[in-house]
Design a protein around this motif. Sequence first.
Motif, PDB file in Angstrom:
ATOM      1  N   THR A  65       9.085   0.306 -15.472  1.00 18.57           N
ATOM      2  CA  THR A  65       8.322  -0.946 -15.511  1.00 18.57           C
ATOM      3  C   THR A  65       7.814  -0.975 -14.327  1.00 18.57           C
ATOM      4  N   GLN A  66       8.154  -0.726 -12.871  1.00 18.81           N
ATOM      5  CA  GLN A  66       7.389  -0.804 -11.257  1.00 18.81           C
ATOM      6  C   GLN A  66       6.425   0.089 -11.158  1.00 18.81           C
ATOM      7  N   VAL A  67       6.345   1.149 -11.788  1.00 15.17           N
ATOM      8  CA  VAL A  67       5.465   2.478 -10.964  1.00 15.17           C
ATOM      9  C   VAL A  67       4.620   2.866 -12.694  1.00 15.17           C
ATOM     10  N   ILE A  68       4.717   3.326 -13.678  1.00 14.54           N
ATOM     11  CA  ILE A  68       3.986   3.743 -14.803  1.00 14.54           C
ATOM     12  C   ILE A  68       3.425   2.770 -15.556  1.00 14.54           C
ATOM     13  N   GLU A  69       3.695   1.376 -15.839  1.00 10.50           N
ATOM     14  CA  GLU A  69       3.167   0.459 -17.141  1.00 10.50           C
ATOM     15  C   GLU A  69       2.277  -0.222 -16.229  1.00 10.50           C
ATOM     16  N   PRO A  70       2.589  -0.741 -14.979  1.00 11.19           N
ATOM     17  CA  PRO A  70       1.227  -1.135 -14.154  1.00 11.19           C
ATOM     18  C   PRO A  70      -0.125  -0.465 -13.999  1.00 11.19           C
ATOM     19  N   LEU A  71       0.056   1.024 -13.321  1.00  3.57           N
ATOM     20  CA  LEU A  71      -0.989   2.206 -13.445  1.00  3.57           C
ATOM     21  C   LEU A  71      -1.623   1.555 -14.810  1.00  3.57           C
ATOM     22  N   ARG A  76      -6.275   1.044 -18.605  1.00  2.19           N
ATOM     23  CA  ARG A  76      -6.552   0.895 -20.380  1.00  2.19           C
ATOM     24  C   ARG A  76      -7.723  -0.639 -19.848  1.00  2.19           C
ATOM     25  N   GLN A  77      -7.404  -1.273 -18.783  1.00  2.69           N
ATOM     26  CA  GLN A  77      -8.772  -2.578 -18.659  1.00  2.69           C
ATOM     27  C   GLN A  77      -9.725  -2.204 -17.812  1.00  2.69           C
ATOM     28  N   TRP A  78      -9.208  -1.336 -17.556  1.00  4.07           N
ATOM     29  CA  TRP A  78     -11.099   0.068 -17.252  1.00  4.07           C
ATOM     30  C   TRP A  78     -12.115   0.370 -18.095  1.00  4.07           C
ATOM     31  N   ARG A  79     -10.558   0.918 -19.327  1.00  6.91           N
ATOM     32  CA  ARG A  79     -11.719   1.295 -20.466  1.00  6.91           C
ATOM     33  C   ARG A  79     -12.910   1.452 -20.691  1.00  6.91           C
ATOM     34  N   GLU A  80     -12.514   0.241 -21.447  1.00  6.59           N
ATOM     35  CA  GLU A  80     -14.674  -0.194 -21.890  1.00  6.59           C
ATOM     36  C   GLU A  80     -15.321   0.139 -20.789  1.00  6.59           C
ATOM     37  N   THR A  81     -15.132  -1.236 -19.209  1.00  8.14           N
ATOM     38  CA  THR A  81     -16.056  -1.232 -18.270  1.00  8.14           C
ATOM     39  C   THR A  81     -16.385   0.523 -17.931  1.00  8.14           C
ATOM     40  N   ALA A  82     -15.478   1.289 -17.941  1.00  7.77           N
ATOM     41  CA  ALA A  82     -15.972   2.563 -17.018  1.00  7.77           C
ATOM     42  C   ALA A  82     -17.015   3.258 -18.151  1.00  7.77           C
ATOM     43  N   GLN A  83     -17.058   2.844 -19.355  1.00  9.55           N
ATOM     44  CA  GLN A  83     -17.031   3.629 -20.146  1.00  9.55           C
ATOM     45  C   GLN A  83     -18.937   3.635 -20.033  1.00  9.55           C
ATOM     46  N   HIS A  84     -19.624   2.600 -19.091  1.00 11.83           N
ATOM     47  CA  HIS A  84     -21.417   2.043 -18.516  1.00 11.83           C
ATOM     48  C   HIS A  84     -21.250   2.789 -16.824  1.00 11.83           C
ATOM     49  N   ASP A  85     -19.790   2.632 -15.966  1.00 11.45           N
ATOM     50  CA  ASP A  85     -20.166   2.702 -14.975  1.00 11.45           C
ATOM     51  C   ASP A  85     -19.257   3.540 -14.044  1.00 11.45           C
ATOM     52  N   GLU A  86     -20.093   4.778 -13.557  1.00 11.83           N
ATOM     53  CA  GLU A  86     -19.252   5.762 -13.171  1.00 11.83           C
ATOM     54  C   GLU A  86     -18.706   5.630 -12.859  1.00 11.83           C
ATOM     55  N   ASN A  87     -18.960   4.446 -11.498  1.00 13.80           N
ATOM     56  CA  ASN A  87     -18.162   4.619 -10.195  1.00 13.80           C
ATOM     57  C   ASN A  87     -16.483   4.216 -10.608  1.00 13.80           C
ATOM     58  N   LEU A  88     -16.204   3.315 -10.985  1.00 13.98           N
ATOM     59  CA  LEU A  88     -15.740   2.824 -11.675  1.00 13.98           C
ATOM     60  C   LEU A  88     -15.338   3.803 -12.938  1.00 13.98           C
ATOM     61  N   ALA A  89     -15.471   4.198 -13.962  1.00 12.88           N
ATOM     62  CA  ALA A  89     -15.248   6.051 -14.310  1.00 12.88           C
ATOM     63  C   ALA A  89     -14.343   6.866 -13.722  1.00 12.88           C
ATOM     64  N   LEU A  91     -12.757   6.549 -10.344  1.00  9.88           N
ATOM     65  CA  LEU A  91     -11.608   5.287 -10.107  1.00  9.88           C
ATOM     66  C   LEU A  91     -10.378   5.812 -11.561  1.00  9.88           C
ATOM     67  N   ARG A  92     -10.938   5.500 -12.398  1.00 13.43           N
ATOM     68  CA  ARG A  92     -10.445   5.180 -13.908  1.00 13.43           C
ATOM     69  C   ARG A  92      -9.607   6.553 -13.708  1.00 13.43           C
ATOM     70  N   GLU A  93     -10.450   7.454 -13.405  1.00 10.73           N
ATOM     71  CA  GLU A  93      -9.467   9.635 -13.744  1.00 10.73           C
ATOM     72  C   GLU A  93      -8.532   8.932 -12.304  1.00 10.73           C
ATOM     73  N   ARG A  94      -8.428   8.520 -11.408  1.00  8.87           N
ATOM     74  CA  ARG A  94      -7.875   8.468  -9.934  1.00  8.87           C
ATOM     75  C   ARG A  94      -6.901   7.840 -10.899  1.00  8.87           C
ATOM     76  N   VAL A  95      -6.901   6.864 -11.199  1.00 15.70           N
ATOM     77  CA  VAL A  95      -4.992   5.868 -11.996  1.00 15.70           C
ATOM     78  C   VAL A  95      -4.639   6.706 -12.620  1.00 15.70           C
ATOM     79  N   LYS A  96      -5.566   7.797 -14.160  1.00 25.51           N
ATOM     80  CA  LYS A  96      -4.748   8.307 -14.815  1.00 25.51           C
ATOM     81  C   LYS A  96      -4.122   9.256 -13.893  1.00 25.51           C
TER      82      LYS A  96
END
Length: 155
Positions: A65-71, A76-89, A91-96
């Motif tokens: 609840t406190q660690v895994i789910e927020p990450l 997941r929130q960044w999935r769509e936007t990261a497909q069109h934004d290399e920098n966000l992609a 960051l998303r990989e680092r969150v993953k």
Amino acid sequence: MCADLWSFSLSTYAHPGVEAACLRLQAQGADVCLLLCGAWLEQRAVTVTAERIQALKQLAGPWQTQVIEPLRQVRRQWRETAQHDENLAGLRERVKALELDAERQLLTRLEALAHLWPTGDATAQQRWLEGLAAEDAANLDHDALQALRVAATSA
């Protein structure tokens, strides 16, 4: 047989169909780390008890609840936007990677707790997966649970 839970989890997850089964179970509310731990305990022939199930759940719940789910939510929130934004992609990989590390930490904690329990009980009825499934296990995909159980026997 993999001695540690992390190696066992990686080996099991790599089997064909297991990733999809785990994602279905997760979507239904199951804690995949707990299920992987349960499959590991079944493989090691550790006797299942209500007290042990409760101890594992009490350990895993807050970490999920406190660690895994927020990450996971951010990833997941960044999935769509990261497909069109290399920098966000990136960051998303680092969150993953952080999410995976958090899962590894949880598996390490679960293993430390379960390490005290005797193994090799040939008479033990292996029902760890059902016991560790979401509170309403009747609604879970039992084929997915079985796919995890079968893959774990060859991990």
